[in-house]
Design a protein around this motif. Structure first.
Motif, short mmCIF file in Angstrom:
data_model
loop_
_atom_site.label_atom_id
_atom_site.label_comp_id
_atom_site.label_asym_id
_atom_site.label_seq_id
_atom_site.Cartn_x
_atom_site.Cartn_y
_atom_site.Cartn_z
N UNK A 205 72.10 59.19 26.48
CA UNK A 205 71.96 60.61 26.79
C UNK A 205 72.28 61.49 25.59
N UNK A 206 73.05 60.98 24.63
CA UNK A 206 73.24 61.71 23.37
C UNK A 206 71.89 61.83 22.65
N UNK A 207 71.07 60.79 22.75
CA UNK A 207 69.75 60.81 22.12
C UNK A 207 68.90 61.94 22.71
N UNK A 208 69.07 62.20 24.00
CA UNK A 208 68.25 63.23 24.66
C UNK A 208 68.53 64.62 24.11
N UNK B 128 60.84 68.67 28.12
CA UNK B 128 62.22 68.18 28.13
C UNK B 128 62.40 67.07 29.17
N UNK B 129 61.81 67.27 30.36
CA UNK B 129 61.93 66.27 31.42
C UNK B 129 61.31 64.93 31.04
N UNK B 130 60.16 64.99 30.39
CA UNK B 130 59.50 63.76 29.93
C UNK B 130 60.38 63.03 28.93
N UNK B 131 60.90 63.76 27.95
CA UNK B 131 61.74 63.16 26.91
C UNK B 131 63.00 62.53 27.52
N UNK B 132 63.66 63.25 28.42
CA UNK B 132 64.89 62.73 29.03
C UNK B 132 64.61 61.51 29.90
N UNK B 133 63.49 61.52 30.61
CA UNK B 133 63.16 60.39 31.49
C UNK B 133 62.79 59.16 30.67
N UNK B 134 62.04 59.35 29.60
CA UNK B 134 61.71 58.22 28.72
C UNK B 134 62.99 57.59 28.18
N UNK B 135 63.95 58.44 27.77
CA UNK B 135 65.22 57.92 27.22
C UNK B 135 66.06 57.23 28.29
N UNK B 136 66.23 57.89 29.44
CA UNK B 136 67.19 57.42 30.44
C UNK B 136 66.61 56.42 31.44
N UNK C 210 55.12 60.26 33.59
CA UNK C 210 54.70 60.73 34.91
C UNK C 210 55.91 61.21 35.71
N UNK C 211 56.98 60.41 35.71
CA UNK C 211 58.18 60.78 36.45
C UNK C 211 58.81 62.07 35.95
N UNK C 212 58.90 62.21 34.62
CA UNK C 212 59.51 63.40 34.04
C UNK C 212 58.71 64.66 34.31
N UNK C 213 57.39 64.55 34.24
CA UNK C 213 56.53 65.72 34.46
C UNK C 213 56.54 66.15 35.93
N UNK C 214 56.39 65.20 36.84
CA UNK C 214 56.33 65.53 38.27
C UNK C 214 57.67 66.07 38.80
N UNK C 215 58.76 65.67 38.14
CA UNK C 215 60.09 66.07 38.63
C UNK C 215 60.37 67.56 38.42
N UNK C 216 59.51 68.25 37.68
CA UNK C 216 59.76 69.69 37.45
C UNK C 216 59.34 70.56 38.63
N UNK C 217 58.96 69.94 39.76
CA UNK C 217 58.63 70.71 40.96
C UNK C 217 59.82 71.57 41.38
N UNK D 169 68.30 65.61 21.27
CA UNK D 169 67.29 65.97 20.28
C UNK D 169 66.28 66.96 20.87
N UNK D 170 66.24 67.05 22.19
CA UNK D 170 65.36 68.00 22.86
C UNK D 170 66.00 69.36 23.09
N UNK D 171 67.12 69.66 22.40
CA UNK D 171 67.81 70.94 22.60
C UNK D 171 66.93 72.17 22.41
N UNK D 172 65.99 72.20 21.44
CA UNK D 172 65.12 73.38 21.34
C UNK D 172 64.36 73.68 22.63
N UNK D 173 63.92 72.64 23.35
CA UNK D 173 63.24 72.85 24.63
C UNK D 173 64.22 73.36 25.68
N UNK D 174 65.46 72.86 25.64
CA UNK D 174 66.50 73.33 26.55
C UNK D 174 66.76 74.82 26.34
#
Length: 297
Positions: A23-26, A275-283, A214-221, A28-33
């Protein structure tokens, strides 16, 4: 996460370390956050305006507001709790005959709730405060340090103040990781079926990444929950007169809908998809590989 040992072999404590590191790796997506928080807090802004506003706060450094120490503290602790709790719930579920996609959903929901109440409340609040507060330097005053802001909130509002919006965080994390893991595992099953593989057979790295995408993108509902969370924790000073004095999840939702409509509730969803895609790929995907590697040692 997918179980890395046979059911009944006991608790895998190494998942705490794996979760914290991954999760520390995630982060790296801070600009999107930062962008999705900026847009959720300032719902009249589109993407170009949000980028310009963040850039005005220090150029590239503006896109890393709230990273140190709050995002790092949050990432290392919440990742440890998430991966540990989700892995154990998913393992037990599959061991009792539950479909892998449903097991992923249950694991993600349970892990998300645990991480929200155990570690995320004050860190998420402080990240949001750092991103949304008016920078005093703009008026010539010396800006308060992040620790001074933390101390000021604690003195004025106590534990409740630094955990403001934690129920919205828990609801977001429950639906976030339940959806991310559930959709990712469902996508894995569908890819296995399309490729003629049996349940449990390993997938290629690209297939795993595609499933997590797919999981990260769909989870933004559940973006409305995120917008509510940001509004509850925001330190912006431009609140309208009809903003409730004491915010709850439901009256905040009503306030945003009344002033900004459905579009306001989904403001910031574009950077959050990335951000969701990146975090899901990592985690999910990468974490599965790391857990398998650790368990071979």
């Amino acid at each position: 996460m997918a179980p890395t040992r046979k059911p009944g072999e006991g608790v895998n404590w190494s998942n705490i370390a794996v979760g914290g590191i991954m999760n520390m790796v995630t982060t790296l997506g801070q600009p999107l956050e930062v962008l999705k928080t900026q847009m959720a807090a300032n719902r009249s802004q589109g993407m170009p305006q949000a980028i310009a506003t963040v850039w005005s706060r220090g150029g590239v450094a503006g896109f890393y507001q709230g990273l140190i120490p709050w995002a790092w503290i949050e990432a290392s602790t919440k990742g440890a709790v998430l991966l540990f709790a989700a892995s154990e719930i998913e393992k037990v579920s599959i061991g009792n005959g539950v479909n892998p996609a449903v097991a992923g959903l249950l694991g993600g929901m349970g892990g998300g709730i645990c991480q929200a109440y155990a570690t995320m409340g004050f860190c998420t609040t402080m990240k949001t405060v750092e991103i949304t507060r008016h920078k005093q330097a703009a008026s010539g005053a010396k800006p308060m340090s992040t620790w001074a802001v933390f101390g000021d909130i604690y003195r004025r509002e106590g534990i409740r103040g630094i955990n403001k919006g934690v129920n919205a965080v828990a609801l977001r994390q429950c639906t976030n990781w339940g959806s991310r893991m559930g959709f990712a595992r469902l996508a894995e099953n569908m890819i296995r079926s399309a490729r003629g593989k049996k349940e449990g057979e390993s997938l290629s790295a690209l297939d795993k990444i595609a499933s997590s995408t797919i999981g990260g993108a769909l989870a933004t509902w559940n973006q409305p929950i995120e917008v509510v969370r940001v509004e509850m924790q925001s330190a912006a000073k431009n609140a309208s007169a009809d903003r409730p004095a004491k915010l709850t999840v439901f009256n905040t939702l009503q306030y945003i809908y009344r002033n900004n409509g459905i579009r306001g509730l989904y403001r910031g969803v574009t950077p959050r998809i990335g951000l969701g895609i990146w975090q899901t790929v990592c985690m999910v995907s990468f974490a599965d590989y790391v857990k398998a590697w650790v368990n071979k040692k």
